[in-house]
Enzyme design. Structure first.
Site, short mmCIF file in Angstrom:
data_model
loop_
_atom_site.label_atom_id
_atom_site.label_comp_id
_atom_site.label_asym_id
_atom_site.label_seq_id
_atom_site.Cartn_x
_atom_site.Cartn_y
_atom_site.Cartn_z
N CYS A 93 0.83 -1.20 0.00
CA CYS A 93 0.00 0.00 0.00
C CYS A 93 0.87 1.25 0.00
O CYS A 93 1.39 1.65 1.05
CB CYS A 93 -0.93 0.01 1.21
N CYS A 148 -0.53 4.06 2.14
CA CYS A 148 -0.33 3.85 3.58
C CYS A 148 1.11 4.15 4.00
O CYS A 148 1.34 4.78 5.04
CB CYS A 148 -0.66 2.40 3.96
N ASP A 149 2.06 3.67 3.22
CA ASP A 149 3.44 3.63 3.68
C ASP A 149 4.43 4.49 2.89
O ASP A 149 5.59 4.59 3.27
CB ASP A 149 3.94 2.17 3.66
#
Length: 308
Positions: A136, A139-140
């Site tokens: 992701c 997300c990261d």
């Protein structure tokens, strides 16, 4: 065989399931939630969540999930370890069997089983999950600002992830196993026009390299047999997701990829009394905050259904 009757059963213990349990508890639906084999879902594969509202300094993913769970329990939710192994949605009440052998008759069911990212299946890939290996970018990606990263895949998702990361990172390598993209022309154009993306054609990942601090590189092999390494700090998988919906697909309509179809603007499926929330019905956003929001909607829809 033991049988238990409940009003609202929630299947899945991630942000969608826990939020549904919070709202269902406040609505006095006395929900029972089975967390499944991976309580917390995909969020447990990351470390610090930077983009969940209300945490200006970020929050540890497991703490966030633990607090959601604790909140649901405090409000009255019955959260249980265990997995659902079979369902029968032809019956009323709806019939669900769990791995302990218990059969549950439920007036309403919320499916929040999530989706799993597709991985390459390399031991080194699993070794560095959460230590540089991610599925992701949204997300990261924040953790790799001004660093070099690699993205595996040649479809729309991979192009989108790569262009997103290019806005944060020093350089983005795209590892594509063929000599063409599978992505739409519009997405290909975005990649071509992004100067810090380099496409490595006809390449497959042989091994993710790293040490005790995390990922340090990737070993690639070209289709002609050449083996070479690239230095990166992050390795992002963008080869698709698999919704955990097989158990319900005999009754609940899904799209061609297995995502559960819900009525526009609601969590209702084609089966009365069965609702879906989170990544199992969301092929597009797949974020903790959108999963939580859909869990809220599912609980409100279930409350309305149960109250007639």
């Amino acid at each position: 065989m033991n049988t238990e009757h409940i009003r609202c059963l929630i299947i899945g213990g991630g942000p969608a399931g826990y939020t549904a349990a919070i709202y269902a508890s406040r609505a006095a639906l006395e929900p029972v939630l089975y967390e499944g084999t991976e309580p917390g879902g995909q969020l447990t594969t990351t470390t610090v969540v930077e983009n969940f509202p209300g945490f200006p300094g970020g929050v540890d993913a497991n703490k966030l999930l633990g607090d959601m769970r604790e909140q649901a329990v405090r409000l009255g939710a019955d959260i249980r370890r265990g997995s659902v192994t079979a369902v029968d949605f032809d019956r009323r009440p709806l019939l669900v069997t769990v791995d302990s052998g218990l059969q549950i008759e439920a007036d309403a069911v919320i499916i929040a089983t999530g989706a799993t990212a597709k991985y390459l299946g390399l031991p080194s890939e699993q070794k560095f999950r959460g230590l540089g290996v991610s599925a992701c970018a949204t997300c990261d990606g924040f953790f790799y600002r001004r660093k070099d990263v690699a993205v595996v895949g040649g479809g729309d998702t991979a192009c989108e992830e790569a262009t997103y990361l290019a806005g944060l990172c020093n350089k983005v390598y795209m590892i594509v196993r063929r000599d063409v993209f599978r992505a739409s022309e519009a997405m290909q154009k975005r990649v071509r026009e992004t100067p810090n993306i380099e496409v490595l054609w006809n390449c497959n990942t042989q091994e993710v390299l790293g040490d005790e601090s995390g990922v340090t590189g990737v070993r690639l092999v070209r289709n002609d047999g050449e083996v070479f390494d690239i230095k990166v700090d992050g390795f992002f998988l963008a080869i698709g997701h698999h919704p955990v919906s097989e158990l319900f697909s005999r009754w609940v309509k899904t799209d061609d990829n297995g995502y559960i179809l819900t009525e526009d603007g609601s969590s209702r499926t084609n089966v009365p009394g069965v609702f879906a929330a989170g990544d199992v019905q969301d092929p597009r956003y797949r974020q903790a905050v959108t999963a939580a929001a859909s869990g809220c909607r599912a609980a409100l829809d279930a409350e309305k259904y149960l109250k007639g």
